[in-house]
Scaffold this motif. Structure first.
Motif, PDB file in Angstrom:
ATOM      1  N   PRO A   1       2.207   6.315  -6.148  1.00  0.00           N
ATOM      2  CA  PRO A   1       1.083   5.862  -6.987  1.00  0.00           C
ATOM      3  C   PRO A   1       1.129   4.376  -7.295  1.00  0.00           C
ATOM      4  CG  PRO A   1       1.949   7.936  -7.807  1.00  0.00           C
ATOM      5  CD  PRO A   1       2.882   7.488  -6.728  1.00  0.00           C
ATOM      6  N   ARG A   2       2.303   3.855  -7.618  1.00  0.00           N
ATOM      7  CA  ARG A   2       2.411   2.427  -7.911  1.00  0.00           C
ATOM      8  C   ARG A   2       2.064   1.585  -6.683  1.00  0.00           C
ATOM      9  NH1 ARG A   2       7.872   0.567 -10.564  1.00  0.00           N
ATOM     10  NH2 ARG A   2       8.743   1.924  -8.960  1.00  0.00           N
ATOM     11  N   GLY A   3       2.399   2.097  -5.506  1.00  0.00           N
ATOM     12  CA  GLY A   3       2.063   1.389  -4.280  1.00  0.00           C
ATOM     13  C   GLY A   3       0.567   1.326  -4.054  1.00  0.00           C
ATOM     14  N   LEU A   4      -0.125   2.418  -4.330  1.00  0.00           N
ATOM     15  CA  LEU A   4      -1.577   2.450  -4.164  1.00  0.00           C
ATOM     16  C   LEU A   4      -2.267   1.517  -5.148  1.00  0.00           C
ATOM     17  CD1 LEU A   4      -2.244   6.265  -3.569  1.00  0.00           C
ATOM     18  CD2 LEU A   4      -2.442   4.402  -1.907  1.00  0.00           C
ATOM     19  N   VAL A   5      -1.779   1.521  -6.397  1.00  0.00           N
ATOM     20  CA  VAL A   5      -2.360   0.628  -7.407  1.00  0.00           C
ATOM     21  C   VAL A   5      -2.143  -0.824  -7.000  1.00  0.00           C
ATOM     22  CG1 VAL A   5      -2.199  -0.143  -9.800  1.00  0.00           C
ATOM     23  CG2 VAL A   5      -2.129   2.299  -9.273  1.00  0.00           C
ATOM     24  N   MET A   6      -0.949  -1.127  -6.512  1.00  0.00           N
ATOM     25  CA  MET A   6      -0.660  -2.495  -6.089  1.00  0.00           C
ATOM     26  C   MET A   6      -1.560  -2.902  -4.925  1.00  0.00           C
ATOM     27  SD  MET A   6       2.885  -4.090  -4.574  1.00  0.00           S
ATOM     28  CE  MET A   6       2.583  -3.282  -2.994  1.00  0.00           C
ATOM     29  N   ALA A   7      -1.726  -2.006  -3.945  1.00  0.00           N
ATOM     30  CA  ALA A   7      -2.581  -2.305  -2.796  1.00  0.00           C
ATOM     31  C   ALA A   7      -4.027  -2.506  -3.228  1.00  0.00           C
ATOM     32  CB  ALA A   7      -2.485  -1.175  -1.773  1.00  0.00           C
ATOM     33  N   ALA A   8      -4.471  -1.712  -4.227  1.00  0.00           N
ATOM     34  CA  ALA A   8      -5.845  -1.840  -4.716  1.00  0.00           C
ATOM     35  C   ALA A   8      -6.077  -3.177  -5.397  1.00  0.00           C
ATOM     36  CB  ALA A   8      -6.162  -0.694  -5.684  1.00  0.00           C
ATOM     37  N   TRP A   9      -5.010  -3.777  -5.915  1.00  0.00           N
ATOM     38  CA  TRP A   9      -5.132  -5.105  -6.529  1.00  0.00           C
ATOM     39  C   TRP A   9      -5.008  -6.213  -5.478  1.00  0.00           C
ATOM     40  CZ3 TRP A   9      -6.493  -7.230 -11.102  1.00  0.00           C
ATOM     41  CH2 TRP A   9      -6.192  -8.570 -11.295  1.00  0.00           C
TER      42      TRP A   9
ATOM     43  N   ALA B   1       0.964  -7.769   5.515  1.00  0.00           N
ATOM     44  CA  ALA B   1       0.042  -7.311   6.553  1.00  0.00           C
ATOM     45  C   ALA B   1      -0.994  -6.344   5.977  1.00  0.00           C
ATOM     46  CB  ALA B   1       0.822  -6.645   7.684  1.00  0.00           C
ATOM     47  N   ALA B   2      -0.543  -5.426   5.090  1.00  0.00           N
ATOM     48  CA  ALA B   2      -1.485  -4.488   4.477  1.00  0.00           C
ATOM     49  C   ALA B   2      -2.485  -5.216   3.596  1.00  0.00           C
ATOM     50  CB  ALA B   2      -0.720  -3.442   3.657  1.00  0.00           C
ATOM     51  N   ARG B   3      -2.015  -6.231   2.894  1.00  0.00           N
ATOM     52  CA  ARG B   3      -2.890  -7.037   2.040  1.00  0.00           C
ATOM     53  C   ARG B   3      -3.963  -7.736   2.870  1.00  0.00           C
ATOM     54  NH1 ARG B   3      -1.613 -12.822   0.255  1.00  0.00           N
ATOM     55  NH2 ARG B   3      -3.107 -13.282  -1.391  1.00  0.00           N
ATOM     56  N   GLN B   4      -3.555  -8.367   3.968  1.00  0.00           N
ATOM     57  CA  GLN B   4      -4.517  -9.077   4.797  1.00  0.00           C
ATOM     58  C   GLN B   4      -5.454  -8.120   5.518  1.00  0.00           C
ATOM     59  OE1 GLN B   4      -3.824 -12.510   3.395  1.00  0.00           O
ATOM     60  NE2 GLN B   4      -5.201 -12.387   5.135  1.00  0.00           N
TER      61      GLN B   4
ATOM     62  N   GLY C   1       5.765   3.234   3.879  1.00  0.00           N
ATOM     63  CA  GLY C   1       6.068   4.369   3.013  1.00  0.00           C
ATOM     64  C   GLY C   1       5.705   4.130   1.559  1.00  0.00           C
ATOM     65  N   TRP C   2       5.695   2.860   1.129  1.00  0.00           N
ATOM     66  CA  TRP C   2       5.384   2.541  -0.266  1.00  0.00           C
ATOM     67  C   TRP C   2       3.952   2.905  -0.643  1.00  0.00           C
ATOM     68  CZ3 TRP C   2       1.523  -1.136  -0.657  1.00  0.00           C
ATOM     69  CH2 TRP C   2       1.284  -1.909   0.486  1.00  0.00           C
ATOM     70  N   LEU C   3       3.074   3.055   0.362  1.00  0.00           N
ATOM     71  CA  LEU C   3       1.689   3.431   0.068  1.00  0.00           C
ATOM     72  C   LEU C   3       1.569   4.882  -0.386  1.00  0.00           C
ATOM     73  CD1 LEU C   3      -0.303   1.665   2.929  1.00  0.00           C
ATOM     74  CD2 LEU C   3      -0.539   1.274   0.472  1.00  0.00           C
ATOM     75  N   ALA C   4       2.611   5.676  -0.161  1.00  0.00           N
ATOM     76  CA  ALA C   4       2.573   7.078  -0.577  1.00  0.00           C
ATOM     77  C   ALA C   4       2.864   7.239  -2.062  1.00  0.00           C
ATOM     78  CB  ALA C   4       3.577   7.892   0.244  1.00  0.00           C
TER      79      ALA C   4
END
Length: 296
Positions: free
Chosen positions: A204-212, A29-32, A199-202
């Motif tokens: 750093p690895r979560g933010l990098v993944m979301a940015a990709w 959902a966050a990706r879309q 919670g995974w967006l909090a």
């Protein structure tokens, strides 16, 4: 289209390198949402440059936009449900394996008969996908609901491709059609996000993944797919998109340290052969595609 498939194929590796314990639905959902929002902004700028502030008149095209946007989110939810019920290998092979078949069926119902080359390419690629998944000899009893979810995922992906192709045939600019479809999926994802664990967006690895995942595997990938559908039938595009499991398998070996068995290497070669067969066909007869009968 192969480029889009390659970018789609990085999704699994990106998630594997992300934080542990993530809810797959929240990631989807966050990706879309993020990708759809970016594409909607790009589309808005493109629309204003082409049409000014004039609003589009409601037409049958709106129905195809809503159908395509809903199909994308349906794919996200049902694909993860299928893999959760029957495992990643089985869920993936069913969803990706049946998506070209559904695309061919939908176009056949719309008055476009799939070519023999496409049938051969799809048969070779699907057979290779079965080998690549490693499911042969290891499949026990399948969860019926999970099986249904995977089949719906394949149909949903094909449905998006057909909806996008129809919009292009009706004169909608590739950028506008892609951003409208993905923007719609982003709005649907926005209604799902509050009910998932983010919670995974909090981390750093979560933010990098979301940015990709958002800008690359949604924005760039779907823009490439939208461009491809200008000159490819939906059925051929979906078959070429099977570059996705090739990329996923290669990254699994090179980045995640996974190993492939001999049958899986053979399957990888077969999928690649199917993509090459589909991508080296002759000229498409667009006279039959420009006005799909029954897809109005």
């Amino acid at each position: 289209m192969v480029g889009a498939g390659v970018l789609f194929g990085t999704t699994g590796t990106a998630q594997a390198l992300g934080p542990e314990g993530m809810d797959p639905l929240s990631v989807g959902a966050a990706r879309q949402f993020s990708g759809g929002l970016l594409l909607a902004l790009i589309g808005l700028v493109g629309w204003l440059r082409r049409e000014g502030v004039r609003l589009p008149r409601p037409s049958a095209k709106l129905g195809w936009v809503l159908l395509g946007g809903a199909a994308i989110m349906a794919f996200q939810a049902t694909f993860f449900a299928g893999t959760r019920a029957n495992g990643v290998a089985v869920g993936t092979v069913i969803a990706l394996g049946c998506s070209p078949l559904f695309a061919g069926l939908f176009e056949w119902l719309g008055g476009t008969r799939p070519s023999r080359r496409w049938l051969l390419a799809t048969a070779v690629a699907v057979a290779g996908l079965v080998l690549l998944s490693g499911v042969l000899g290891s499949v026990g009893a399948l969860d019926p609901l999970g099986l249904l979810a995977s089949v719906v995922a394949g149909a949903s992906y094909a449905g998006y491709a057909v909806a996008a192709a129809v919009l292009l045939r009706r004169g909608v600019h590739a950028l506008i059609s892609t951003t409208a479809l993905l923007g719609t999926s982003g709005l649907i994802a926005a209604t799902i996000l509050p009910f998932t664990d983010l919670g995974w967006l909090a981390e750093p690895r979560g933010l990098v993944m979301a940015a990709w995942l958002g800008p690359v595997t949604v924005v760039a990938a779907y823009l490439l797919m939208g461009t491809a559908l200008r000159t490819l039938s939906a059925a051929t595009a979906v078959t070429l998109g099977l570059a996705e499991p090739i990329t996923a398998a290669a990254l699994g070996v090179l980045v995640l340290g996974e190993t492939l068995t001999a049958p899986q290497w053979a399957g990888l070669a077969a999928v690649l052969a199917g993509v090459l067969i589909a991508g080296t066909r002759g000229r498409t007869r667009w006279s039959s595609l420009s006005r799909p009968q029954g897809l109005r």
